[in-house]
Design an enzyme around this catalytic site. Structure first.
Site, PDB file in Angstrom:
ATOM      1  N   GLY A 119      47.236  36.452  43.153  1.00 26.64           N
ATOM      2  CA  GLY A 119      47.080  35.845  40.943  1.00 26.64           C
ATOM      3  C   GLY A 119      47.029  36.783  40.727  1.00 26.64           C
ATOM      4  N   THR A 120      48.359  36.392  39.488  1.00 30.89           N
ATOM      5  CA  THR A 120      48.721  37.040  39.340  1.00 30.89           C
ATOM      6  C   THR A 120      49.401  36.100  37.725  1.00 30.89           C
ATOM      7  OG1 THR A 120      51.640  37.124  40.045  1.00 30.89           O
ATOM      8  CG2 THR A 120      50.592  35.013  39.599  1.00 30.89           C
TER       9      THR A 120
END
Length: 219
Positions: A20-21
């Site tokens: 998750g970036t």
């Protein structure tokens, strides 16, 4: 004796590990800058705070990873293997567009099984610096692109701050500012910032530590 609501054997559920970036890539005259944060999470837990999401596909071609960590890395590994064979057959480095097409084809072929989005960026002798988005098997070249859970917080900033003809240093600053802003808002983005600058001269790696990140009003 088990208490009400206490976990029982077999009731534990393994959360999928996600990058998750926030990932980003920018073209400039003569090369590209690729950047990412470094946080990897599984559910609400942070499982890695300094994971490098910039994966080399060939000497002057990198991809930035988002989505399921395992899926994204699997696509990158498959693409790197195919590009190595492609380069040996041609007896010259593969084109960035060829690398982007390999990633696009893998992503589309396994679209029902893999949850990942890769940005492909690099330099070649034919077209210079190039940035490609490959979401869902799509392929589009852009002067800059962003992706990942943190990207939704910074579309306004990047649209306003981007200008054609930026220098490599301006692109690095633009990328660092954008990812920092995303990290401030997105709980799934954080850690340090990895930057890769790719030109005809080679590849320059940089790490922006937490105490070196730019400060903004919200802090």
């Amino acid at each position: 004796m088990l208490r009400a609501g206490a976990p029982t054997a077999g009731s534990f559920r393994t959360e999928e590990v996600h990058t998750g970036t926030t990932i980003m890539a920018v073209e400039f005259d003569g090369g590209v800058v690729v950047g990412s944060d470094s946080r990897v999470s599984a559910g609400t837990a942070v499982v890695n705070r300094v994971f490098d999401k910039l994966s080399p596909l060939h000497q002057r071609i990198f991809c930035a990873l988002s989505g399921s960590a395992a899926d994204a890395q699997a696509i990158a590994d498959m693409a790197a293997y195919q590009l190595e064979l492609h380069g040996l057959e041609l007896e010259e480095p593969p084109l960035v567009l060829a690398a982007a097409n390999v990633v696009k084809n893998i992503s589309y072929k396994y679209r029902e099984d893999l949850l990942a989005h890769l940005i492909v960026a690099g330099w070649d002798q034919r077209e210079g610096g190039q940035v490609y988005g490959t979401m869902g098997g799509m392929l589009i070249r852009q002067p800059f692109t962003i992706s990942g859970s943190g990207s939704s917080y910074i579309y306004g900033y990047v649209d306003a701050a981007y200008k054609p003809g930026m220098t490599p240093e301006e692109c690095r600053r633009f990328t660092t500012n954008a990812i920092t802003l995303a990290m401030n808002r997105d709980g799934s983005s954080g850690g340090v910032i990895y930057l890769v600058t790719i030109t005809a001269a080679g590849v320059d790696h940089r790490v922006i530590l937490g105490d070196e990140l730019p400060k903004f009003y919200d802090e």
